[in-house]
Design a protein around this motif. Structure first.
Motif, PDB file in Angstrom:
ATOM      1  N   VAL A   1      -4.636   6.699  -3.071  1.00 56.05           N
ATOM      2  CA  VAL A   1      -4.321   5.771  -1.974  1.00 56.05           C
ATOM      3  C   VAL A   1      -5.614   5.086  -1.526  1.00 56.05           C
ATOM      4  O   VAL A   1      -6.712   5.496  -1.912  1.00 56.05           O
TER       5      VAL A   1
ATOM      6  N   VAL B   1       0.928   6.545   6.553  1.00 55.90           N
ATOM      7  CA  VAL B   1      -0.515   6.314   6.642  1.00 55.90           C
ATOM      8  C   VAL B   1      -1.042   7.322   7.661  1.00 55.90           C
ATOM      9  O   VAL B   1      -0.366   7.622   8.652  1.00 55.90           O
TER      10      VAL B   1
ATOM     11  N   ASN C   1     -11.145   3.469  -4.506  1.00 52.90           N
ATOM     12  CA  ASN C   1     -10.095   3.432  -3.476  1.00 52.90           C
ATOM     13  C   ASN C   1     -10.668   3.248  -2.070  1.00 52.90           C
ATOM     14  O   ASN C   1      -9.972   3.424  -1.081  1.00 52.90           O
TER      15      ASN C   1
ATOM     16  N   GLY D   1      -1.957   6.249   2.648  1.00 54.99           N
ATOM     17  CA  GLY D   1      -3.223   5.558   2.925  1.00 54.99           C
ATOM     18  C   GLY D   1      -3.874   6.204   4.136  1.00 54.99           C
ATOM     19  O   GLY D   1      -3.207   6.912   4.906  1.00 54.99           O
TER      20      GLY D   1
ATOM     21  N   PHE E   1      -1.270  -0.927   2.786  1.00 60.38           N
ATOM     22  CA  PHE E   1      -0.419   0.159   3.270  1.00 60.38           C
ATOM     23  C   PHE E   1       1.059  -0.238   3.125  1.00 60.38           C
ATOM     24  O   PHE E   1       1.698  -0.687   4.078  1.00 60.38           O
TER      25      PHE E   1
END
Ligand code: PMP
Length: 352
Positions: free
Chosen positions: A174, A102, A199, A145, A96
């Motif tokens: 992400v 996030v 991912n 993220g 991150f």
């Protein structure tokens, strides 16, 4: 203010549940009330302390291999750490690093916010709906993220794997971390999506279903590339994270599948019975699929009830008093006897 103060990394730390020394009924930190697999005690008894004069294997290779074999993945797909807190914190540090926020739910594991603040990661919380369910569409937007537990904590609500997959599929640019600390008590794991999505990282722990919170073992499973990035960060931080004892005990625990599965069955049975009993006493319980129950009572102030449980009955449950969950307590599923004691006290309390 001293001049040095401005350069100090100040954080508001995570507050763990109490770990009292005296004998109490401890239903506050989602530990397992049963002992670890019998092989674990045997390993400890036969362990040669002389071995401790050496550093442990920095790769924790035996444990990584045991987990890789168990989950039928390659050893390059497994990362181990000192509880899943250690693994998750390494994941935050490694994956991150965007300027975009996030995303995680507003009601969730409170450590996420703490790591984000510690590492100076921007974040945004997506409110769970009025029934405390994660709204998957909230995660279909630009972000840096995503992380969420499944089942979520402290609600215990499980998000069906098809919905988890939609979140992952909408976020191919992400990293998506699914924190599966409680998955063994619930439905399907996202592990089966590992091959399909590059991912995705799935994080699990030995602290709950494997009854080894005190040994501190957690792990991440993903593709070899992401695991390599995690290891690079780990070796830049602390190479010997896993003690020799933790490695040996962890390997032994993984061997005993039958004990593991029986233990899970016991907890699930007790959970379902306790939910019904709490319902009988007028509580509303979310439909938890974890080893804890998130409950409220329409007629009683929950904070007062939490205090009465603790002070009068020496029964510890978890209470936060934070926004949206001021009237909820989280009760770890203990043994049948422990739950009987809890229910006995609450029966008296709700008749007062
Ligand atoms: N994730 C969640 C959602 C949790 O509730 C916990 C337990 N506090 C953890 C991770 C960390 O557990 P451990 O470090 O013991 O593996």
């Amino acid at each position: 203010m001293k001049a040095f103060e401005k350069n100090i990394r100040k954080v508001e730390p995570y507050v763990p549940g109490e770990q009292p020394w005296q004998t109490v009924i401890k239903l506050n930190t989602n530990e397992n009330p049963y002992p670890p697999a019998p092989g674990v005690a045997q390993v400890l008894h036969t362990m040669d302390a002389d071995r401790f004069k050496l550093y442990p294997d920095p790769t924790a290779g035996e444990l990584v291999k045991a987990l890789a074999d168990y989950y039928d993945v390659s050893e390059e797909q497994v990362f181990v750490g000192v509880g899943s807190d250690d693994v998750l914190s390494m994941c935050f540090l490694t994956f991150f690093n965007s300027e975009k926020p996030v995303l995680f739910p507003d009601i969730t594991y409170s450590f996420y916010k703490v790591w984000a603040n510690l590492y100076r990661i921007p974040y945004e919380c997506c409110p769970v709906d009025e029934n405390f369910r994660i709204v998957k569409e909230d995660y279909f937007r630009e972000n840096g993220g995503i992380i969420f537990p499944n089942p979520n904590a402290p609600t215990g609500l499980y998000l069906e794997l098809c919905e988890v997959e939609e979140i992952i599929a909408h976020n191919r640019d992400v990293i998506v971390i699914v924190d599966e600390a409680y998955i063994d008590f619930a439905g399907k794991s996202a592990l089966e999506l590992i091959e399909k999505y590059d991912n995705l990282i799935v994080v699990q722990t030995f602290s709950k279903a494997r009854s080894m919170a005190g040994m501190r073992i957690g792990y991440a499973i993903s593709n070899p590339l992401l695991i390599q990035y995690l290891n690079d960060a780990k070796y830049s931080f602390n190479s010997y994270t896993m003690s020799q004892a933790a490695i040996a005990c962890g390997v032994e625990a993984v061997k005993d599948k039958e004990y593991f599965e029986n233990g899970i069955r016991k907890i699930i049975n007790t959970r379902e019975w306790a939910k019904k009993e709490l319902g009988r006493l007028g509580f509303t319980c979310l439909d938890s699929e974890a080893n804890f129950i998130f409950a409220t009572h329409p007629k009683y102030d929950i904070k007062k009830m939490y205090e009465a449980l603790k002070n009068e009955a020496k029964i510890y449950v978890r209470y936060w008093g934070s926004e949206r969950i001021e009237q909820y307590i989280r009760i770890t599923v203990g043994t049948k006897d422990e739950m009987d004691a809890l229910l006995g006290f609450l029966e008296g309390y709700t008749q007062k």
